[in-house]
Design a protein around this motif. Sequence first.
Motif, mmCIF file in Angstrom:
data_model
loop_
_atom_site.group_PDB
_atom_site.id
_atom_site.type_symbol
_atom_site.label_atom_id
_atom_site.label_comp_id
_atom_site.label_asym_id
_atom_site.label_seq_id
_atom_site.Cartn_x
_atom_site.Cartn_y
_atom_site.Cartn_z
ATOM 1 N N VAL A 187 13.900 10.806 -15.666
ATOM 2 C CA VAL A 187 15.375 10.832 -15.795
ATOM 3 C C VAL A 187 16.233 10.167 -14.702
ATOM 4 C CG1 VAL A 187 15.344 13.425 -16.914
ATOM 5 C CG2 VAL A 187 15.693 13.012 -14.411
ATOM 6 N N LYS A 188 15.578 10.063 -13.590
ATOM 7 C CA LYS A 188 16.097 9.063 -12.549
ATOM 8 C C LYS A 188 16.326 7.705 -13.178
ATOM 9 C CE LYS A 188 15.654 10.908 -7.743
ATOM 10 N NZ LYS A 188 14.708 11.040 -6.784
ATOM 11 N N ALA A 189 15.457 7.176 -13.768
ATOM 12 C CA ALA A 189 15.413 5.832 -14.449
ATOM 13 C C ALA A 189 16.163 5.606 -15.493
ATOM 14 C CB ALA A 189 13.911 5.490 -14.569
ATOM 15 N N ASP A 190 16.647 6.710 -16.003
ATOM 16 C CA ASP A 190 17.311 6.721 -17.439
ATOM 17 C C ASP A 190 18.699 6.279 -17.126
ATOM 18 O OD1 ASP A 190 19.098 7.186 -19.625
ATOM 19 O OD2 ASP A 190 17.770 9.040 -20.100
ATOM 20 N N PRO A 191 19.052 5.106 -17.891
ATOM 21 C CA PRO A 191 20.312 4.464 -17.500
ATOM 22 C C PRO A 191 21.699 5.244 -17.667
ATOM 23 C CG PRO A 191 19.177 3.205 -19.330
ATOM 24 C CD PRO A 191 18.358 4.129 -18.871
ATOM 25 N N LYS A 192 21.598 6.126 -18.886
ATOM 26 C CA LYS A 192 22.639 7.154 -19.183
ATOM 27 C C LYS A 192 22.909 7.874 -17.742
ATOM 28 C CE LYS A 192 20.751 8.415 -22.791
ATOM 29 N NZ LYS A 192 20.397 9.499 -23.885
ATOM 30 N N VAL A 193 21.677 8.334 -17.036
ATOM 31 C CA VAL A 193 21.950 9.390 -16.262
ATOM 32 C C VAL A 193 22.367 8.628 -14.951
ATOM 33 C CG1 VAL A 193 20.602 10.732 -14.346
ATOM 34 C CG2 VAL A 193 19.989 10.700 -16.943
ATOM 35 N N VAL A 194 22.054 7.384 -14.710
ATOM 36 C CA VAL A 194 22.569 6.476 -13.699
ATOM 37 C C VAL A 194 24.038 6.357 -13.584
ATOM 38 C CG1 VAL A 194 22.475 4.278 -12.382
ATOM 39 C CG2 VAL A 194 19.992 5.529 -13.152
ATOM 40 N N GLU A 195 24.202 6.063 -14.703
ATOM 41 C CA GLU A 195 25.763 5.814 -15.190
ATOM 42 C C GLU A 195 26.786 7.032 -14.809
ATOM 43 O OE1 GLU A 195 29.089 4.559 -18.314
ATOM 44 O OE2 GLU A 195 26.937 4.710 -18.916
ATOM 45 N N VAL A 196 26.138 8.225 -15.309
ATOM 46 C CA VAL A 196 26.987 9.307 -15.085
ATOM 47 C C VAL A 196 26.964 9.542 -13.678
ATOM 48 C CG1 VAL A 196 26.920 11.939 -15.094
ATOM 49 C CG2 VAL A 196 26.676 10.591 -17.177
ATOM 50 N N TYR A 197 25.926 9.607 -13.081
ATOM 51 C CA TYR A 197 25.922 9.841 -11.735
ATOM 52 C C TYR A 197 26.595 9.008 -10.536
ATOM 53 C CZ TYR A 197 23.564 14.434 -11.206
ATOM 54 O OH TYR A 197 23.101 15.541 -11.354
ATOM 55 N N LEU A 198 26.503 7.489 -10.889
ATOM 56 C CA LEU A 198 27.062 6.818 -10.050
ATOM 57 C C LEU A 198 28.388 6.132 -10.547
ATOM 58 C CD1 LEU A 198 23.987 4.398 -9.134
ATOM 59 C CD2 LEU A 198 24.857 6.238 -7.919
ATOM 60 N N GLY A 199 29.076 6.687 -11.589
ATOM 61 C CA GLY A 199 30.256 6.349 -11.865
ATOM 62 C C GLY A 199 30.256 5.027 -12.872
#
Lengths: 248, 383
Positions: free
Chosen positions: A235-247
């Motif tokens: 999940v850390k590598a999932d781009p959707k997750v990165v986007e939600v967490y990093l703005g």
Amino acid sequence: MSTSRDFILSVEGLTVSFDGFKAVNDLSLYLEHNEIRVIIGPNGAGKTTVLDLICGKTRATDGAIRFKGQELTRMKEHQIVRSGVGRKFQNPSIYDDLTVFENLEVSYPRGRSVMGALAFRRDQQVLDAVHEVAETIFLADQLDCRADLLSHGQKQWLEIGMLLIQKPDLLMLDEPVAGMSVAERKKTAELLKVITRNHTVLVIEHDMQFVGDIADRVTVMHQGQVLSEGSLAHVKADPKVVEVYLGH
Amino acid sequence: MKTTPSASSLMSRENLYFLVLAALLLLVFPVLLDAFRLNLVGKYLTYAFVAVGLVLCWGKGGILSLGQGVFFGLGGYCMAMFLKLEASSPEATASQSTPGIPDFMDWNQVTELPWFWQPFHSFSFTLIAVVMVPVILAFIIGVAMFKRRVGGVYFAIITQAIAAILTILIIGQQGFTGGANGITDLRTLMGWDIRGNEAKTVLYFVTSGLLLACVLLARHVLGSKLGRILVAMRDQEDRVRFSGYDVASFKVFVFCLAAALSGIGGALFTLQVGFMSPSFVGIVPSIEMVIFCAVGGRHSLLGAVYGALLVNAAKTGFSESFPELWLYAMGALFIAVVLAFPNGIAGLYQRYLMPLEKKILGGLGKAANTPPTAAARRMEETP
């Protein structure tokens, strides 16, 4: 799709709407026996609401929650608890005016009716159960202490102990290490590892280090829906997750 | 028990306090007071039943009822109906247009005894009704409110409304209830004249004995796990619910128990005072009962008894000398309790007299050496 009998808990199409706002929207979640699942997600993602829905504190607008073959959405809170679901709240909710011993004793799953409570006797079985749990939650020396005199971390442990003594099949913990010191966090992680040997656990947590320590699988929620699911690395590598967490 | 090392010495302390009260009620008062004053104390003690009930449901369970007068009144009316029927024999009421019915019915052109009066010819039915009529009403209110999670201030307001409704109902149905005058001119209980001094002294002892029994019953309930669940519910209702308890049924139980105690108090009141009227049912008496409990200490069963005695004694004293000042004094007293000593007389006792007592009894037990445990301290809260 496999049948729900393979899972201890299967949540399907769960939706709750507060005046049109869908706090949880068509969410599905499957938990296997003895799995530790952590739900993460930004504030307002609906994590706590999911726990509220499972334990009956909030009523679902739509969807199904099956636990050990029983449909929970129409059961009363205390019936859900008796079927084997234990829930720890975000803020430690313990009985301040009772001792640690009495807190655990009140949680002991016997004499839960009015007459049962009147006839309840503090026998050896109860004493053993209380002392065993107190040992597990590091409070064996505080049994006679009034619960409001405990530290914040100890209160969290006590509430976990109050669930353990009920021997639930599913344990739901809402941010169990929030507000804890580093040492307390480490101890809590140990505690959870002991607990999860024979329980299925559903945890909400923000502390990523802690999540990495305990989680079998991680579910990321965003705006009431499941954004991603899998191992923490996945999940850390999932781009959707990165986007939600990093703005954006 | 290994969890509470000093429990045994505290149990005996608790018993000691109980014995002091028993001695006071059964020996000191009867010896020191004349028949008139003793009867007054007996009347005050009937309010102590209500106060003990309030300790259970308000002090421990956190359910504030401002309508305990309803249950007190129902118990009292049940007893009054029986006594009135006995006083209305056809011979005694021969001059009425319909002999054999209570006089107020005759005045109101009622020509037949209403159906709900019929069973009150029986004394055993009356005794059951004294307890069960308040309990049934409390059960209906409790189920309707607690199953819907109505609590706190809303519950208090609703109980107050019920007190008002019942008063209006009683006053409005004059032909069936005696209206604002109440049911008066009660004479005998199973042929035994209750108006004489001797009868009043006997009734005083009956009241004291029953009160002590009720205190023991309440102590037993609080000592069981149910007592701890009540406290737990007051602290964290949701935690209790999510520990597998049906919170509403526990609230209904304790509310019904408090109602039963109030009903017994009401019946004894009727016996000792010789009449029952709506002025003991409504909002004002209901709030007064809460004040008795608050002044005595809402966490302490014995405190509640002393509270009922003291406030009522003060009320009588005040009303004798400055009748118009009493209401203000009562209001001031309540404000003082809330602001200055929220745990009432029992709280003051623990704070100021208990250390003194410990000093005196210092060498007696080693309990003083061990740091007080929470369990111990809580037990002290219920002297």
